[in-house]
Write a protein that holds these residues in place. Sequence first.
Motif, PDB file in Angstrom:
ATOM      1  N   GLY A   1      -5.967  13.784   5.646  1.00 28.15           N
ATOM      2  CA  GLY A   1      -4.559  14.178   5.796  1.00 28.15           C
ATOM      3  C   GLY A   1      -4.464  15.567   6.402  1.00 28.15           C
ATOM      4  O   GLY A   1      -5.162  15.890   7.354  1.00 28.15           O
TER       5      GLY A   1
ATOM      6  N   ILE B   1      -0.182   5.083  -1.407  1.00 24.54           N
ATOM      7  CA  ILE B   1      -0.267   6.271  -0.556  1.00 24.54           C
ATOM      8  C   ILE B   1       0.598   7.382  -1.117  1.00 24.54           C
ATOM      9  O   ILE B   1       0.170   8.512  -1.229  1.00 24.54           O
ATOM     10  CB  ILE B   1       0.148   5.920   0.888  1.00 24.54           C
TER      11      ILE B   1
ATOM     12  N   ARG C   1       0.807  -1.219   0.000  1.00 26.32           N
ATOM     13  CA  ARG C   1       0.000   0.000   0.000  1.00 26.32           C
ATOM     14  C   ARG C   1       0.836   1.262   0.000  1.00 26.32           C
ATOM     15  O   ARG C   1       0.359   2.308  -0.364  1.00 26.32           O
ATOM     16  CB  ARG C   1      -0.942   0.010   1.194  1.00 26.32           C
TER      17      ARG C   1
ATOM     18  N   PRO D   1      -1.820  13.126   9.091  1.00 28.47           N
ATOM     19  CA  PRO D   1      -2.415  11.786   9.172  1.00 28.47           C
ATOM     20  C   PRO D   1      -2.581  11.200   7.765  1.00 28.47           C
ATOM     21  O   PRO D   1      -2.427  11.897   6.775  1.00 28.47           O
ATOM     22  CB  PRO D   1      -3.780  12.026   9.817  1.00 28.47           C
ATOM     23  N   MET D   2      -2.920   9.932   7.702  1.00 28.36           N
ATOM     24  CA  MET D   2      -3.133   9.241   6.428  1.00 28.36           C
ATOM     25  C   MET D   2      -4.098  10.028   5.550  1.00 28.36           C
ATOM     26  O   MET D   2      -5.160  10.442   5.998  1.00 28.36           O
ATOM     27  CB  MET D   2      -3.694   7.842   6.708  1.00 28.36           C
ATOM     28  N   ASP D   3      -3.724  10.225   4.305  1.00 26.54           N
ATOM     29  CA  ASP D   3      -4.575  10.915   3.340  1.00 26.54           C
ATOM     30  C   ASP D   3      -5.162   9.873   2.397  1.00 26.54           C
ATOM     31  O   ASP D   3      -4.463   9.331   1.553  1.00 26.54           O
ATOM     32  CB  ASP D   3      -3.766  11.947   2.563  1.00 26.54           C
ATOM     33  N   ASP D   4      -6.452   9.595   2.548  1.00 22.86           N
ATOM     34  CA  ASP D   4      -7.099   8.600   1.693  1.00 22.86           C
ATOM     35  C   ASP D   4      -7.771   9.240   0.479  1.00 22.86           C
ATOM     36  O   ASP D   4      -8.526   8.608  -0.225  1.00 22.86           O
ATOM     37  CB  ASP D   4      -8.098   7.760   2.483  1.00 22.86           C
TER      38      ASP D   4
END
Length: 184
Positions: free
Chosen positions: A150, A7, A3, A122-125
Motif C-alpha cells: 500500500g 481490505i 473481499r 495501491p492495494m495493501d495486503d
Amino acid sequence: MPRLPVIVAVVLASAGTGCSLVGAGQGDPVTAVPPTSAPSAVVRMAGDAQVCTVRRASGRDRVRGLVAVDPHPVGIVVVWLPGMNQHPCRAELTRGNADLARRIAKDVEAAPKWPSGVFHCPMDDALDAELYFEQPRHAKAELVDAGLAGCRGIAAPGRSARQFTDRFARDLASIAPSPWRTRL
C-alpha cells in the motif's frame, strides 16, 4: 465483492497500529521485548476468501512525536509478517549485526516525516516487517514497523510515520527472506 470488507478491515487495522499522519517533532523510541521466534501464521476464512493472518504489534496510543530509534543499537531482529495472499502462509524471523542495525537506524532517522494530505494507495495486503533494534544492557528493544504494501511507511505505536525511502528499503532487503525481498 466479498473481499472489500477484508481490505477495509486490514486498512483499519493498520491505522490502529500507530501509523498516524499527524504529529510533531521527534518522539521517544517505542520499546518492546524482541521475539525469539517468528509468530505462527494461519489461513482464515474471510467471506468467501481465504487469507493469511498473523498477530501484529499494536497500539492505540496518543501520538507523541515522530518515529525515532537510538542510533547505536547492538543488533536488529526483524519479524517478517506475511501478506493476506502469501503462500505458504508463514512469518519469518531474521537477525542482523550491529553494523547493519546502525545503518538501518540511521535510515529511519533520516527518513522524512510522512506528508499530510489525501493519498490514493495501491492495494495493501498487510505485508509487513517489525524491526526490533536491540540496545546495550536492555532487555527491551526499540520497535519500528515497516509497512511493505500500500502506502509504504515507517511507523511505531503512538508515533507519527516517516516515509519509506530507497536507502531504508535497500538496507532492509539485505536480511529479508523471499518473498519479502521482492517487495523491497
